[in-house]
Design a protein around this motif. Structure first.
Motif, mmCIF file in Angstrom:
data_model
loop_
_atom_site.group_PDB
_atom_site.id
_atom_site.type_symbol
_atom_site.label_atom_id
_atom_site.label_comp_id
_atom_site.label_asym_id
_atom_site.label_seq_id
_atom_site.Cartn_x
_atom_site.Cartn_y
_atom_site.Cartn_z
ATOM 1 N N ALA A 22 27.559 -12.040 8.196
ATOM 2 C CA ALA A 22 26.144 -12.389 8.043
ATOM 3 C C ALA A 22 25.276 -11.502 8.927
ATOM 4 O O ALA A 22 24.206 -11.035 8.505
ATOM 5 C CB ALA A 22 25.929 -13.865 8.388
ATOM 6 N N ALA A 23 25.745 -11.266 10.154
ATOM 7 C CA ALA A 23 24.972 -10.390 11.045
ATOM 8 C C ALA A 23 24.922 -8.970 10.494
ATOM 9 O O ALA A 23 23.885 -8.308 10.536
ATOM 10 C CB ALA A 23 25.584 -10.409 12.446
ATOM 11 N N ALA A 24 26.053 -8.516 9.979
ATOM 12 C CA ALA A 24 26.112 -7.145 9.462
ATOM 13 C C ALA A 24 25.252 -6.985 8.213
ATOM 14 O O ALA A 24 24.675 -5.915 7.979
ATOM 15 C CB ALA A 24 27.562 -6.780 9.147
ATOM 16 N N ALA A 25 25.153 -8.039 7.422
ATOM 17 C CA ALA A 25 24.437 -7.931 6.147
ATOM 18 C C ALA A 25 22.980 -7.560 6.349
ATOM 19 O O ALA A 25 22.378 -6.911 5.493
ATOM 20 C CB ALA A 25 24.544 -9.250 5.381
ATOM 21 N N ALA A 59 21.575 -5.711 1.505
ATOM 22 C CA ALA A 59 22.406 -6.695 2.207
ATOM 23 C C ALA A 59 23.679 -6.986 1.421
ATOM 24 O O ALA A 59 24.784 -7.068 1.992
ATOM 25 C CB ALA A 59 21.621 -7.988 2.432
ATOM 26 N N ASN A 60 23.534 -7.118 0.127
ATOM 27 C CA ASN A 60 24.711 -7.384 -0.708
ATOM 28 C C ASN A 60 25.673 -6.197 -0.688
ATOM 29 O O ASN A 60 26.899 -6.369 -0.678
ATOM 30 C CB ASN A 60 24.276 -7.700 -2.139
ATOM 31 N N THR A 61 25.106 -5.002 -0.663
ATOM 32 C CA THR A 61 25.944 -3.802 -0.595
ATOM 33 C C THR A 61 26.765 -3.787 0.689
ATOM 34 O O THR A 61 27.948 -3.421 0.692
ATOM 35 C CB THR A 61 25.062 -2.542 -0.678
ATOM 36 N N VAL A 118 27.739 -6.380 2.419
ATOM 37 C CA VAL A 118 28.796 -7.396 2.322
ATOM 38 C C VAL A 118 29.957 -6.876 1.479
ATOM 39 O O VAL A 118 31.137 -7.054 1.833
ATOM 40 C CB VAL A 118 28.225 -8.705 1.729
ATOM 41 N N GLN A 119 29.638 -6.232 0.388
ATOM 42 C CA GLN A 119 30.704 -5.675 -0.455
ATOM 43 C C GLN A 119 31.456 -4.565 0.257
ATOM 44 O O GLN A 119 32.673 -4.398 0.083
ATOM 45 C CB GLN A 119 30.113 -5.148 -1.771
ATOM 46 N N ALA A 120 30.721 -3.803 1.078
ATOM 47 C CA ALA A 120 31.377 -2.723 1.839
ATOM 48 C C ALA A 120 32.336 -3.298 2.877
ATOM 49 O O ALA A 120 33.385 -2.702 3.161
ATOM 50 C CB ALA A 120 30.319 -1.856 2.518
ATOM 51 N N LEU A 121 31.982 -4.444 3.445
ATOM 52 C CA LEU A 121 32.900 -5.085 4.388
ATOM 53 C C LEU A 121 34.217 -5.413 3.693
ATOM 54 O O LEU A 121 35.296 -5.266 4.273
ATOM 55 C CB LEU A 121 32.268 -6.368 4.943
ATOM 56 N N GLN A 122 34.103 -5.871 2.464
ATOM 57 C CA GLN A 122 35.300 -6.194 1.693
ATOM 58 C C GLN A 122 36.087 -4.921 1.369
ATOM 59 O O GLN A 122 37.308 -4.864 1.568
ATOM 60 C CB GLN A 122 34.882 -6.872 0.386
#
Lengths: 294, 339
Positions: free
Chosen positions: B50-53, B146-148, B150-154
């Motif tokens: 969440a912080a990274a997003a 932000a969604n990008t 989160v997807q990059a974290l995955q």
């Protein structure tokens, strides 16, 4: 050997064996239950600290803990807000006035929330012997607080936290929680009489520069960003154009005077340009109309 | 028949039953501890995600604030130079001249100051161009960014740029935070919007995001005596928002590096000092003044004083802070869950 003599001979052995076995089993069971309590308390303490770190009230934290970890754990929750770590490097920017500082301040400080969960423990066996076991667990999680709220983001005891943390509040309930650019403004003050700007300066003027405008309603609601027309920062582009115009007016003069041509021309043109530039600004007590002329 | 031999092993069933019970208890205890461990791990992963997003928005705004700050300082410099040049053109401001015969020193000063005005206007133009480059994101593009993330974290899990590979990441909510304090006047004590809080464009409102991570955790022992043990679903749910965490202001010539006792940024002198006798005022020095805000213990508050012509240019640094999830009950059907 007669049966009567054999009958019952194993009873003492059995009694001893069963006694030892049951003691071992119940002891192991006791440890298992204590282990359960400890794990339960660990989980409850972690959840309590995490939720408290998000700014939840004690009641809300207790309710949050109750569902997964039970009423016993929830009722044993104790919260303790801890101040941020001390500043390890003393900061005293103002060499002339020790104890005061200039330059910057933390608005949101990294505080901590400690949660301790103490439960009496489920100990039916050892407990029956008067040794009711108690388990406890403590966890510290980060929290977000605004210290010394109320326009005092530095305040007393900044380095030691002692004075600051007594006056803390959750970030979202303080006056630090303001729209963006609220503190990103700028203005200049000057003394119109051309003397040093001191307390004796009368009629001091304050003019708003680009950043000051960001609290004006006509750019807060701008649907566009950037400096293009209708954008949040459009006024700054306008200012830029006026400054360039000022330079052009000065440097493209065709009627230079012989004695001091540049100075004279600058004198004439710049006064007119400055009238336009300072028309953007407000007086100290006036309304904010930074876009005048833009 | 009763015999010692026949009575052997009487405790064994009891012992066996006890051991079985104990092992079962230990198993369930271990399973419970594992469940909690997975839950903590999931929450930690969600907190970080969440912080990274919102890092894109905070980075964007930090760059924007830096450009705004630089532009403001430059504008102050331009204003001051124009004022000074006008004074010099009037043979005033401290330069000496005999207007009837020669511009004298004033002409020299003018020649010194004029290129600096040109350079300042050019720098201001550069600042504006930079600001324009940085200022295009809209609320919709920020949500997409932000969604990008989160997807990059995955996608980058297991690397320094990624998240916890055990979980699937889903951004479940993104919106602007509208719970800010009302502001009806700026710090210059000038009312805006006639005291009515203006509507704020979503483009410049702090965002808030909610991220859910999920994993279906299988039991260590899949089944006991043909009884299939249930799968535990570890879900971490976290929310974060952007907030200004540090405030700074400009005070050249005053802020001293404690290690060297030298000022971080000296005062500017645009031309050789020619202080006007009345008030010893030097139009050629750009003092900036600074906000000169200090904390007075007796006041327990900021106190502002103006000791020079003053530029008050605040800036602030944005970062992410955690907050409570805001999107209501979680719809598990809407999230992806790793097996």
């Amino acid at each position: 050997m007669r049966l009567a003599r054999v009958r019952g001979s194993a009873l003492p052995e059995t009694a001893v064996c069963i006694g030892v076995a049951l003691t071992l089993l119940f002891g192991a069971l006791e440890f298992a239950l204590l282990g359960y309590d400890q794990v339960n308390a660990d989980g409850a303490a972690w959840l309590a600290a995490h939720e408290a770190g998000l700014g939840l009230s004690t009641t809300s934290v207790t309710n949050a803990v109750k569902t997964p970890f039970g009423a016993a754990a929830a009722n044993g929750v104790a919260l303790n807000a801890l101040p941020p770590d001390d500043t390890t490097v003393p900061v005293d920017y103002d060499y002339q006035q020790q104890g005061q500082r200039h330059g910057g301040a933390s608005l949101v400080r990294e505080a901590h929330e400690a949660a301790t969960v103490t439960t009496a423990g489920v100990s039916p066996f050892v407990g029956a012997l008067g040794k009711a076991a108690q388990v406890a667990s403590s966890v510290i999680e980060p929290s977000v607080v605004f210290t010394n709220f109320g326009y005092d983001v530095q305040g007393v005891g900044y380095n030691t936290n002692s004075g600051v943390f007594n006056n803390h509040n959750a970030y979202f309930t303080t006056d630090a929680n303001v729209p963006p650019y609220y503190v990103g403004f700028a203005f200049m003050q000057y003394c119109p009489t051309g003397t040093a700007f001191t307390a004796s300066c009368s009629g001091q003027k304050s003019v708003d520069l680009g950043l000051a405008e960001y609290l004006d309603d006509d750019n807060y609601g701008a649907s566009l960003t950037g400096v293009q027309t209708g954008g949040t920062f459009a006024t700054m582009a306008c200012h830029q154009r006026e400054y360039v115009k000022l330079l052009n007016d000065v440097f493209t003069s065709s009627t230079l005077e012989s004695n001091s041509p540049t100075l004279s021309k600058y004198n004439e043109t710049q006064q007119a340009d400055l009238v336009a530039i300072y028309h953007w600004d407000s007086t100290y007590d006036g309304a904010l109309h930074p876009t005048n002329g833009c | 028949m009763f015999s010692r031999h026949a009575q052997r092993g009487q405790v064994l069933p009891l012992y066996a039953f006890g051991m079985m019970s104990l092992l079962a208890l230990c198993f369930f205890l271990f399973q419970y501890a594992t469940t909690i461990r997975w839950q903590v791990r999931a929450q930690t992963a969600a907190d970080a995600a969440a912080a990274a997003a919102l890092s894109v928005q905070t980075l964007q705004w930090n760059q924007e604030m830096m450009a705004l700050h630089a532009a403001s300082v430059e504008e102050y410099r331009i204003r001051r130079l124009t004022q000074t040049l006008l004074l010099v053109a009037h043979y005033s401001g401290g330069c000496s001249a005999t207007p009837s015969t020669s511009a004298g020193v004033c002409a020299t000063d003018f020649a010194t100051l004029q290129p600096q005005l040109v350079a300042a206007v050019k720098r201001y133009g550069d600042d504006i161009a930079l600001l324009h480059q940085l200022s295009y994101p809209t609320a919709a593009s920020q949500a997409s960014d932000a969604n990008t993330v989160v997807q990059a974290l995955q996608a980058n899990c297991g690397t320094p740029l990624g998240g916890d590979c055990a979980f699937d990441y889903t951004m479940t909510a993104y919106s602007q935070r509208s719970d800010m304090q009302a502001v009806s006047e700026n710090p210059n004590e000038v009312m805006v919007g006639a005291g009515t809080i203006p509507a704020i464009s979503a483009n410049v409102e702090p965002a808030r995001v909610e991220v859910v991570v999920c994993k279906d955790v299988k039991p260590i022992i899949p089944s006991i005596l043909g009884l299939k043990l249930p799968t535990f679903r570890a879900i971490g749910r976290a929310a974060a928002t952007t907030a200004m965490v540090t405030e700074e202001w400009l005070d050249p010539g005053t802020i001293v590096n404690p290690a060297t006792n030298a000022v971080f940024l000296p005062k500017e002198t645009e031309a050789p000092s020619r202080a006007v006798s009345a008030g010893a005022y030097d139009w050629y020095t750009l003092n900036f003044g600074g906000n000169n805000a200090v904390a007075y213990p007796s006041e327990d508050a900021y106190q502002l004083s103006s000791e020079n012509d003053e530029l008050s240019a605040y800036t602030g640094w944005w970062s992410t802070i955690q907050m409570q999830p805001f999107a209501g009950p979680l719809n598990e059907a809407s999230i992806s869950c790793a097996e």
